[in-house]
Write an enzyme that holds these catalytic residues in place. Sequence first.
Site, mmCIF file in Angstrom:
data_model
loop_
_atom_site.group_PDB
_atom_site.id
_atom_site.type_symbol
_atom_site.label_atom_id
_atom_site.label_comp_id
_atom_site.label_asym_id
_atom_site.label_seq_id
_atom_site.Cartn_x
_atom_site.Cartn_y
_atom_site.Cartn_z
ATOM 1 N N THR A 1 68.691 52.967 -109.853
ATOM 2 C CA THR A 1 67.875 53.464 -110.974
ATOM 3 C C THR A 1 68.757 54.063 -112.060
ATOM 4 O O THR A 1 68.349 54.142 -113.218
ATOM 5 C CB THR A 1 66.902 54.558 -110.489
ATOM 6 O OG1 THR A 1 67.659 55.526 -109.746
ATOM 7 C CG2 THR A 1 65.828 53.986 -109.586
ATOM 8 N N ASP A 2 69.989 54.489 -111.696
ATOM 9 C CA ASP A 2 70.820 55.257 -112.631
ATOM 10 C C ASP A 2 71.135 54.477 -113.900
ATOM 11 O O ASP A 2 70.937 54.978 -115.012
ATOM 12 C CB ASP A 2 72.099 55.768 -111.955
ATOM 13 C CG ASP A 2 72.907 54.684 -111.244
ATOM 14 O OD1 ASP A 2 72.390 53.552 -111.098
ATOM 15 O OD2 ASP A 2 74.045 54.965 -110.835
ATOM 16 N N GLY B 1 85.679 54.811 -98.184
ATOM 17 C CA GLY B 1 84.913 53.566 -98.212
ATOM 18 C C GLY B 1 83.549 53.678 -97.558
ATOM 19 O O GLY B 1 82.871 52.691 -97.337
ATOM 20 N N SER B 2 83.121 54.911 -97.231
ATOM 21 C CA SER B 2 81.825 55.074 -96.559
ATOM 22 C C SER B 2 80.685 55.151 -97.567
ATOM 23 O O SER B 2 79.523 55.135 -97.204
ATOM 24 C CB SER B 2 81.838 56.345 -95.718
ATOM 25 O OG SER B 2 82.056 57.477 -96.553
ATOM 26 N N GLY B 3 81.025 55.291 -98.854
ATOM 27 C CA GLY B 3 79.965 55.437 -99.853
ATOM 28 C C GLY B 3 79.468 56.865 -99.965
ATOM 29 O O GLY B 3 78.384 57.118 -100.469
ATOM 30 N N SER C 1 81.343 59.201 -101.495
ATOM 31 C CA SER C 1 82.023 59.747 -102.672
ATOM 32 C C SER C 1 83.276 60.550 -102.412
ATOM 33 O O SER C 1 83.440 61.652 -102.915
ATOM 34 C CB SER C 1 81.050 60.598 -103.496
ATOM 35 O OG SER C 1 80.156 59.761 -104.126
ATOM 36 N N SER C 2 84.206 59.975 -101.669
ATOM 37 C CA SER C 2 85.484 60.668 -101.473
ATOM 38 C C SER C 2 86.255 60.745 -102.785
ATOM 39 O O SER C 2 86.917 61.740 -103.067
ATOM 40 C CB SER C 2 86.321 59.969 -100.399
ATOM 41 O OG SER C 2 86.448 58.590 -100.682
ATOM 42 N N SER C 3 86.153 59.705 -103.649
ATOM 43 C CA SER C 3 86.918 59.731 -104.900
ATOM 44 C C SER C 3 86.373 60.804 -105.844
ATOM 45 O O SER C 3 87.130 61.568 -106.436
ATOM 46 C CB SER C 3 86.920 58.360 -105.580
ATOM 47 O OG SER C 3 85.610 57.918 -105.816
ATOM 48 N N ASP D 1 77.635 60.550 -108.847
ATOM 49 C CA ASP D 1 78.502 61.058 -107.783
ATOM 50 C C ASP D 1 79.190 62.359 -108.203
ATOM 51 O O ASP D 1 79.151 63.366 -107.501
ATOM 52 C CB ASP D 1 79.575 60.021 -107.417
ATOM 53 C CG ASP D 1 78.963 58.772 -106.813
ATOM 54 O OD1 ASP D 1 77.734 58.757 -106.605
ATOM 55 O OD2 ASP D 1 79.706 57.811 -106.564
#
Length: 392
Positions: free
Chosen positions: A39-40, A125-127, A129-131, A175
Amino acid sequence: MADLQALKGRFTELYGSENAEPIHVFHAPGRVNLIGEHTDYNGGYVFPAALTFGTTMLIRKREDEQVGFASTNFPLHKHISINNIAFDPADDWMNYPKGIIHEIQKKGLSVGGYDILYSGAIPNGSGLSSSASIEVVTAYGLLTMEGHPADKVQIALMSQKAENEFMGVKCGIMDQFAVAMGKKDHAILLMCDTLEYKHVPFESGAYKLVIGNTNKKRGLVDSAYNERRSQCEQAVKDLQQQFPELTLLGQLNLEQFNAYQHLIPDETVRKRARHVVEEIDRVLQSMKVLEKGDLEAFGQLMIGSHNSLRDLYEVTCLELDVMVEEALKIPGVLGSRMTGAGFGGCTVSLVHEDSVETFIEQVGRVYKEKTGLTADFYVCDIGNGVEQVTEA
């Protein structure tokens, strides 16, 4: 939170103990989007929450103009001159904090030399939001250390800009915003276009959020994402026959869409648009039911969201569908859905605390039987956004 004494020991092993400056500690969480997927970029609402685990950053001032980057998660570490900040593929994960320093410098603000150690509890890579967690903790920590204003909305925007321009990843604002602006026991109703937001109580009582990582490598995300975006743009063009001012699907309500969906001739494009408009409606319903503390109704909305992402937007995959299907067979599960871009990544489920062990055992076992992959599960609470850690 990571074991601070052990981290401080690692910090002095790496950087020595001769420097008498104090070591400061900052923490930024990971995040999960509870509902409101795809939706974003359509000008709609999302509903993320910060998690209690994330990235811890230890930082100490240096006398020179070097910045030391090290992490407990990756072997690569080195010092880089503060006057020579540029993207370098060889620097791998360090490009994320370098992008933040670049943004701070572009604003004409000073940044001195520091030694920094990161410790991340978010699986890469888990989605989750580590970045964004690394970016936000770096921005907040450096601005605080330098005595510059550390406005969290501005930090979210700066972190998004670093990811878009320095890293070349065209992510939205959700994020970084959730990581910066999270609040314990609250989700964030966020309008991505205008950054209007509201903290909504998420008092889950005896229920836990359980995130299931499919560990499926996501191959299709970029091409499918671009295709979905262009289909949504096509739907807007078709609907402009009736709504000439329309620029984004999020500007329509469900009633308007139902009355004029026939203006979209392509059935696939119509399905994509229906998902977006109905999903935005589900986000707004979620806010209302959670304000009343009605977790069961919220669970039903989560299930509706997953079904729509599977059938109308077509961004799930066998692994995500199996995980949600098996989750919903467990007594004490109110709702379950994929979270993130899709084609792999994670599910989020609302599970009664008495059922959590059964959930992890049974869903994990059947998932492995049906997909050949081993899932990871994280039992989560909703925590605060970025903050400085003061030790007791």
